[in-house]
Design a protein around this motif. Structure first.
Motif, PDB file in Angstrom:
ATOM      1  N   HIS A 127      36.871  37.631  38.843  1.00  0.00           N
ATOM      2  CA  HIS A 127      37.026  36.271  39.343  1.00  0.00           C
ATOM      3  C   HIS A 127      36.179  36.070  40.593  1.00  0.00           C
ATOM      4  O   HIS A 127      35.590  37.025  41.122  1.00  0.00           O
ATOM      5  N   PHE A 128      36.152  34.834  41.080  1.00  0.00           N
ATOM      6  CA  PHE A 128      35.232  34.456  42.152  1.00  0.00           C
ATOM      7  C   PHE A 128      35.963  33.769  43.309  1.00  0.00           C
ATOM      8  O   PHE A 128      36.894  32.995  43.094  1.00  0.00           O
ATOM      9  N   LEU A 145      32.461  38.156  44.233  1.00  0.00           N
ATOM     10  CA  LEU A 145      32.941  38.471  42.891  1.00  0.00           C
ATOM     11  C   LEU A 145      33.826  39.705  42.950  1.00  0.00           C
ATOM     12  O   LEU A 145      33.456  40.708  43.571  1.00  0.00           O
ATOM     13  N   HIS A 146      35.003  39.623  42.322  1.00  0.00           N
ATOM     14  CA  HIS A 146      35.924  40.757  42.271  1.00  0.00           C
ATOM     15  C   HIS A 146      36.141  41.200  40.832  1.00  0.00           C
ATOM     16  O   HIS A 146      36.587  40.407  39.997  1.00  0.00           O
ATOM     17  N   TYR A 147      35.841  42.464  40.553  1.00  0.00           N
ATOM     18  CA  TYR A 147      36.158  43.090  39.274  1.00  0.00           C
ATOM     19  C   TYR A 147      37.487  43.826  39.438  1.00  0.00           C
ATOM     20  O   TYR A 147      37.594  44.745  40.252  1.00  0.00           O
ATOM     21  N   VAL A 148      38.483  43.451  38.644  1.00  0.00           N
ATOM     22  CA  VAL A 148      39.825  44.026  38.776  1.00  0.00           C
ATOM     23  C   VAL A 148      40.062  45.021  37.643  1.00  0.00           C
ATOM     24  O   VAL A 148      39.943  44.678  36.464  1.00  0.00           O
ATOM     25  N   ALA A 160      34.105  44.879  44.597  1.00  0.00           N
ATOM     26  CA  ALA A 160      33.650  43.587  45.109  1.00  0.00           C
ATOM     27  C   ALA A 160      32.132  43.548  45.208  1.00  0.00           C
ATOM     28  O   ALA A 160      31.491  44.533  45.583  1.00  0.00           O
ATOM     29  N   VAL A 161      31.569  42.383  44.874  1.00  0.00           N
ATOM     30  CA  VAL A 161      30.128  42.170  44.941  1.00  0.00           C
ATOM     31  C   VAL A 161      29.869  40.893  45.738  1.00  0.00           C
ATOM     32  O   VAL A 161      30.387  39.824  45.382  1.00  0.00           O
ATOM     33  N   ALA A 162      29.086  40.982  46.802  1.00  0.00           N
ATOM     34  CA  ALA A 162      28.714  39.805  47.579  1.00  0.00           C
ATOM     35  C   ALA A 162      27.716  38.962  46.791  1.00  0.00           C
ATOM     36  O   ALA A 162      26.870  39.491  46.053  1.00  0.00           O
ATOM     37  N   ILE A 163      27.823  37.651  46.945  1.00  0.00           N
ATOM     38  CA  ILE A 163      26.941  36.709  46.245  1.00  0.00           C
ATOM     39  C   ILE A 163      26.171  35.895  47.278  1.00  0.00           C
ATOM     40  O   ILE A 163      26.766  35.298  48.179  1.00  0.00           O
ATOM     41  N   GLU A 164      24.857  35.867  47.133  1.00  0.00           N
ATOM     42  CA  GLU A 164      24.007  35.071  48.002  1.00  0.00           C
ATOM     43  C   GLU A 164      23.258  34.022  47.187  1.00  0.00           C
ATOM     44  O   GLU A 164      23.162  34.114  45.957  1.00  0.00           O
TER      45      GLU A 164
END
Length: 267
Positions: A127-128, A145-148, A160-164
């Protein structure tokens, strides 16, 4: 204490509650990000005894809460951390508007997972958040972005992945175009196939990362969650960020006290 500019560069350059609700008695309780300071005091009128009357109390009294400000953390570099291996595959997922964010639930027979050392964690959903929940001092990313991942024994890992803002991401566009507009609705049986790994940075096969013990970032804020923050960000376009904000904006929890926790990394 690590230099703020150095950490920001590494992180940038380089719970909504998951599908299974953690407490059936608290499912109908209202909460919002605008009132996050009050999460711990939300009462469940179906109970009359503590602690059940306050199902989200951990949001207020927990000492290992997420997210965190990475610039405030002491960094411990070690070669003894278990390596991450990401084994995602294509899926025909369910597109879900949770009422607090946009979410993609993997199918019942999905086989993708995250491997931490010799342990495997099935991917349940991703999810975002807009803007990012994890920050680096005064640096906050446009989204996160979070991968659970949840094992059968209940152990939970979030990556977690940062989005730019930058180049368009085609998989993200597919998600945006298929999320229902109404809170609580799911869109399934679409036949649309996506691969969650297409939302990962280019080096995801051997990712650099930071890790710490934390919690879900939404009620009930349950602790015992191991977080892995990838050191490199991904990009989506300005138009895609605007479309994301058309669903939810400011659905990010503020950074929480570290309470002596250390941020581990192999970098």
């Amino acid at each position: 204490m690590i230099n703020n500019r150095h950490l920001s560069g590494m992180f940038a350059s380089a719970a909504f509650v998951f599908v299974i609700n953690s407490s059936s008695s608290a499912e109908g309780l209202h909460w919002s990000h605008e009132e996050q300071a009050m999460w711990g005091s939300i009462e469940d009128a179906s109970h009359t005894e503590v602690p059940h009357i306050f199902p989200f109390a951990e949001c207020a009294i927990g000492n290992r809460q997420s997210p965190i400000d990475l610039a405030e953390a002491e960094i411990e570099r070690t070669t003894e951390l278990n390596r991450l291996r990401i084994w995602y595959d294509t899926d025909t997922p369910v597109f879900y508007n949770s009422g607090h964010g946009i979410q993609v639930n993997t199918s019942f027979d999905y086989t993708g997972y995250l491997e931490v050392g010799n342990e495997t964690y099935p991917l349940i959903q991703f999810h975002f958040h807009e803007p990012s929940e994890h920050v680096v001092g005064d640096k906050q990313f446009p989204a996160e972005l979070h991968y659970v991942h949840v094992r059968e024994d209940g152990r939970l890992v979030v990556m977690a992945v940062a989005i730019e803002e930058g180049e368009v991401n085609e998989t993200f566009q597919t998600i945006l175009d298929n999320i229902p507009q109404t809170a609580g609705e799911m869109r399934e049986g679409t036949g649309i196939v996506i691969n969650p790994e297409t939302l990962l940075p280019p080096n995801f096969h051997k990712p650099d990362f930071y890790t710490f013990a934390g919690s879900l970032t939404t009620p009930p804020c349950s602790e015992g969650v191991q977080w892995y923050l990838l050191a490199r960000a991904i990009t989506v376009s300005a138009a895609q960020l605007e479309q994301l904000r058309g669903f939810y904006t400011n659905n990010a929890r503020l950074p929480q006290d570290l309470n002596g926790r250390t941020l581990l990394t192999t970098q």
